[in-house]
Write an enzyme that holds these catalytic residues in place. Structure first.
Site: not given
Ligand SMILES: O=P(O)(O)OC[C@H]1O[C@H](O)[C@H](O)[C@@H](O)[C@@H]1O
Length: 551
Positions: A210, A216, A270-271, A356, A387, A515
């Site tokens: 965005k 990263e 973003g999400r 978030e 399990h 950050k």
């Protein structure tokens, strides 16, 4: 928007009384025994999905008190403000319009700050259609003339979790020639692994960000570019690198052809961006028609959310059940149990969406919320989770609500498996609800011929309290449309909870501090910097990393 603190509202106080005076004494096993119509009364259908919320510690009165809370917290007004483009993300002065991304071309046009939202959305969709058709048909080729075989999406957070989850879930709809890969982590192992599997002549990289400034993603994109340039020339880059972003300036500074940029806008969080051009990898894999059905499925849920009275409104009910468990029964987490292997990344997707959005402690007016907000979201696919951690869910000291998600018709043709899968899913929710009381355990152990001493020793270990809440969401099939509806359901559920807690669900300031500190420490990891600037632990870790680099 709210003038009264949540805990001071009449509706919240009424719920507290109802909880302490009645609900804590209920056992669902008895409620079900007394109420054969409980499923009919406590399930709702919308946009092809069914939500069964009957296995919760609720009565009809609970629901009407919860609905009063939604009304008192003005959920409907805030919802309408969101859909109409008001800047409800007030800390960033932004509208919240992911719903406009899936609104059909014929819908009432929407304008925000002079921008023709609907026209822009459909122009980009046209670009996506064109581009994806060219790649899929083999018309768009790599620099040596070979067809594209691999799509590598480079992005993190919302620019990764949605595309990866949806491409995995809709694998059955994928183009036979294309494989999708996702690189998100700044850890070079991630990129290294993907690059070792793809061929530079036939790979298309999508740099999805965005902001186009995320450390990263930018580092991964630069490294992928360098890798490509060991095989091709600068002039070949345009055939292998496209970008999805809101930041045209940074995209062209990176060297991506403006014609190969797919834009979106600051009113898409973003999400919430899987519906935007961030979904480009999805459209490439499943084709534009299926991508349109994915958008249409979400739109069907939007309409349901917007138009249905609160008492029959699926996201509202799901949100209220969550509030009931979190704020009155104090459950700290919500476990997500998709009984469909294609949905194995769904809980990771929901972690960002819910945590978030609603991992906040300050209300819209700047004061403390005063109650617990977003629970931890976690889980794994059934039957794997059974399990591993289900023991704790059945007999542990915490009571953790669970969302079971099941799909009635499988997308594979392997005999026998699907019924076993569904049987397990339904058996688990039944077991959590009923439990197994001492009389039942005693009868079982007697049948096995145990003597009294052995029986009494084993009895407490084999007893299950039950009364553990769950929702079951049923999808007829996992298709682009039903998956779109499912994601939109959780988006609106998250919205409603944020509205009730009175928080801004659309910013994420908490992500910033780490950050900023990472940038400082990154500088200090170079040999010449002085690391003795932090606490003793951080200083020692920096020194050890520097020593390792020098060896
Ligand atoms: O798409 P980008 O701008 O690269 O952002 C990627 C992600 O990073 C940030 O840290 C945010 O917390 C996320 O909401 C976002 O999805």
């Amino acid at each position: 928007m709210h003038t009264t603190a949540l805990t001071d509202t009449a509706a919240f106080k009424a719920l507290q009384q109802h909880h302490a005076g009645q609900a804590v004494h209920w056992h669902m096993r008895e409620l079900f025994a007394q109420q054969p119509d409980r499923f009919e009364r406590m399930s709702v259908r919308a946009a092809g999905l069914l939500l069964d919320y009957s296995k919760n510690r609720i009565e009809s009165e609970t629901l009407s008190l919860l609905l009063n809370l939604a009304r008192e917290r003005q959920v409907e007004a805030l919802r309408d403000a969101m859909f109409s483009g008001e800047k409800i993300n007030f800390t960033e002065h932004r509208a919240v319009l992911h719903t406009a991304l899936r609104s059909p071309a014929g819908d009432t046009p929407l304008q925000v700050d002079g921008q023709q939202v609907s026209a822009d959305v459909h122009a980009v969709l046209g670009h996506i259609r064109d581009f994806t058709e060219r790649v899929r048909s083999g018309q768009w080729r790599g620099h040596t003339g070979r067809e594209i075989t691999d799509i590598v999406n480079i992005g993190i957070g919302g620019s990764y979790l949605g595309p990866q989850m949806v491409c995995t879930a809709l694998r059955q709809f994928s183009h036979a020639r294309l494989k999708a890969h996702f690189v998100s982590n700044v850890d070079g192992h991630d990129l290294d692994e993907v690059l070792s599997r793809v061929d530079p002549e036939t790979t298309l990289f999508i740099v999805a960000s965005k902001t186009f400034t995320t450390q990263e993603t930018m580092l991964n994109a630069q490294s992928a570019r360098r890798w490509f340039l060991r095989h091709g020339n600068e002039s070949d880059l345009a055939r292998h690198f496209v970008a999805v972003s809101t930041n045209a300036r940074e995209v062209s500074a990176f060297g991506i052809d403006p014609d190969n940029m797919f834009p979106f806008w600051d009113w898409v969080g973003g999400r919430y961006s899987v519906w935007s051009a961030i979904g480009l990898s999805i459209a490439l894999m499943i084709g534009f028609e299926h991508f349109s059905q994915f958008l249409a499925g979400a739109h069907a849920m939007d309409r349901h959310f917007r138009e249905t009275p609160l008492e029959a409104n699926m996201p509202v009910i799901q949100a209220l059940i969550g509030i009931w468990n979190r704020n009155f029964f104090n459950s700290e987490s919500l476990s997500i149990a998709p009984y469909h292997h294609g949905l194995r990344y769904f809980q990771a997707y929901l972690q960002q969406l819910e945590m978030e959005s609603n991992g906040k402690r300050i209300t819209r007016d700047g004061t403390a919320v005063g109650v617990a907000t977003c629970p931890f979201i976690w889980g794994d696919v059934g039957t794997n989770g059974q399990h591993a951690f289900f023991q704790l869910l059945h007999q542990g000291t915490d009571i953790t609500p669970i969302d079971f998600i099941a799909v009635l018709k499988p997308s594979h043709g392997i005999d026998g498996h699907h019924q076993v899968l569904l049987a397990n899913c339904f058996a688990q929710s039944e077991a959590f609800m009923r439990g197994k009381d001492a009389d039942e355990v005693r009868a079982d152990l007697r049948k096995q011929g145990l003597d009294d001493a052995e029986l009494n020793a084993l009895l407490p270990h084999k007893t299950f309290d039950g009364n553990r809440p769950s929702n079951t969401i049923l999808l007829p099939e996992l298709t682009p449309a039903t998956l779109g509806s499912l994601i939109a359901l959780y988006e609106h559920k998250t919205f409603v909870q944020g509205a009730i807690w009175g928080i801004n669900s659309f910013d994420q300031w908490g992500v910033e501090l780490g950050k900023v500190l990472a940038k400082t420490i990154h500088g200090e990891l170079h040999a010449e910097a002085n690391p003795a600037l932090h606490d003793a632990s951080t200083n020692a870790l920096i020194t050890l990393a520097k020593q390792a680099q020098q060896q």
